[in-house]
Design a protein around this motif. Structure first.
Motif, PDB file in Angstrom:
ATOM      1  N   HIS A  85      -0.900   2.266  -3.533  1.00 44.34           N
ATOM      2  CA  HIS A  85      -2.371   1.971  -3.013  1.00 44.34           C
ATOM      3  C   HIS A  85      -2.292   1.031  -1.759  1.00 44.34           C
ATOM      4  O   HIS A  85      -3.242   0.440  -1.583  1.00 44.34           O
ATOM      5  N   HIS A  86      -0.989   0.903  -1.172  1.00 43.64           N
ATOM      6  CA  HIS A  86      -0.847  -0.210  -0.084  1.00 43.64           C
ATOM      7  C   HIS A  86      -0.868   0.807   1.253  1.00 43.64           C
ATOM      8  O   HIS A  86       0.269   1.509   1.211  1.00 43.64           O
ATOM      9  N   LEU A  87      -1.712   0.220   2.133  1.00 48.06           N
ATOM     10  CA  LEU A  87      -1.558   1.170   3.312  1.00 48.06           C
ATOM     11  C   LEU A  87      -0.296   0.862   4.035  1.00 48.06           C
ATOM     12  O   LEU A  87       0.225   1.496   4.765  1.00 48.06           O
ATOM     13  N   LEU A  88      -0.131  -0.522   4.016  1.00 46.38           N
ATOM     14  CA  LEU A  88       1.246  -1.040   4.647  1.00 46.38           C
ATOM     15  C   LEU A  88       2.010  -1.651   3.563  1.00 46.38           C
ATOM     16  O   LEU A  88       1.917  -2.734   3.241  1.00 46.38           O
ATOM     17  N   PRO A  89       3.122  -0.907   3.037  1.00 50.11           N
ATOM     18  CA  PRO A  89       3.753  -1.443   1.811  1.00 50.11           C
ATOM     19  C   PRO A  89       4.537  -2.503   2.206  1.00 50.11           C
ATOM     20  O   PRO A  89       5.461  -2.500   3.202  1.00 50.11           O
ATOM     21  N   SER A  90       4.370  -3.381   1.440  1.00 52.39           N
ATOM     22  CA  SER A  90       5.846  -4.489   1.287  1.00 52.39           C
ATOM     23  C   SER A  90       7.358  -4.042   1.238  1.00 52.39           C
ATOM     24  O   SER A  90       7.335  -3.171   0.259  1.00 52.39           O
TER      25      SER A  90
END
Length: 257
Positions: free
Chosen positions: A112-117
């Motif tokens: 659910h992260h648009l810009l994953p870490s």
């Protein structure tokens, strides 16, 4: 005379513009065909591909313009790897439930992260190196990894056993180095998860191949998982660990996995 000269020049310029338009149109048509051919080639079987014809498409795309996913990912990861830990407390042999460190990493950094870490890659790389080092051990060495140890110097005892009483080979030394790092991470996570009063940890990794593309929707397809399970190890005394961050990431309030 000047007027005549300009008129002649204008006619010459007009002819040049006509040729320029023709060349531009041909180049545009060639570019459009190339882009269309590349799209049809990469999209697999389709009605458009049938209209163009496999022979025509193959003769144009091969050998110079052939494309596939391997151009961008020549050696992609083909399996899911889980990194799990459980622990015991003094005075009891009843272990905790398995806790998936890798699962928590995915939930925390990717899902659910648009810009994953990319933070999760640290643990992923550690587990990848650990599994690679394990695979280089012989059968007896791999079986020895399942031995439990109570002494804090377990890594030295395991090294001696893997080396057979002689000097450790580079493969054995590499595995022991990775095993110590994995045990240190598991210890830090276990203490954050179940409190500081734990005395042993056990680690397992589960490697499950990704289903082949043609079988991805087949409910009856079951991939064969492979396991690496250590014996019980004493909790590593990890120095200079940011316990606040570890607790936030993997502690009891961080979520289950």
């Amino acid at each position: 005379m000047p007027l005549t000269h300009r008129a002649a020049g204008g006619q010459h310029s007009g002819r040049r513009r006509w040729y320029v338009r023709l060349v531009a149109a041909l180049l545009a048509a060639a570019l459009a065909w190339h882009m269309l051919a590349g799209f049809i080639w990469s999209s697999g079987s389709s009605p458009i591909r049938n209209v163009v014809g496999a022979t025509t498409l193959n003769s144009y795309m091969l050998p110079m313009f052939g494309q596939s996913w391997s151009v961008f990912a020549p050696n992609p990861i083909r399996s899911n790897t889980s990194f799990d830990v459980r622990a015991t407390k003094p005075g009891t042999d009843e272990p905790t439930q398995w806790y998936s460190i890798s699962g928590r990493d995915v939930d925390m950094a990717i899902k659910h992260h648009l810009l994953p870490s990319r933070l999760y890659l640290t643990n992923f790389q550690l587990m990848s190196h650990y599994r690679s080092a394990f695979d280089k051990l012989n059968d007896d060495g791999q079986a020895a990894v399942g031995t439990s140890y109570k002494n804090p110097s377990w890594s030295s005892a395991l090294r001696n056993r893997l080396a057979g009483g002689s000097e450790a080979s580079p493969d054995v030394a590499t595995f022991i180095s990775n095993a110590r790092a994995v045990n240190a991470l598991a210890s830090a996570v276990a203490e954050a998860r179940w409190g500081e009063h734990i005395d042993r940890v056990q680690i397992r990794t589960i490697n499950t191949p990704v289903p082949p593309y043609d079988d991805r929707l087949d409910d009856d397809y079951h991939a064969q998982s492979t396991y690496i399970m250590t014996g019980w190890r004493p909790v590593s005394d990890v120095k200079n660990v940011d316990s606040t961050t570890i607790n936030r990431m993997y502690g009891a309030k961080a979520g289950n996995r």
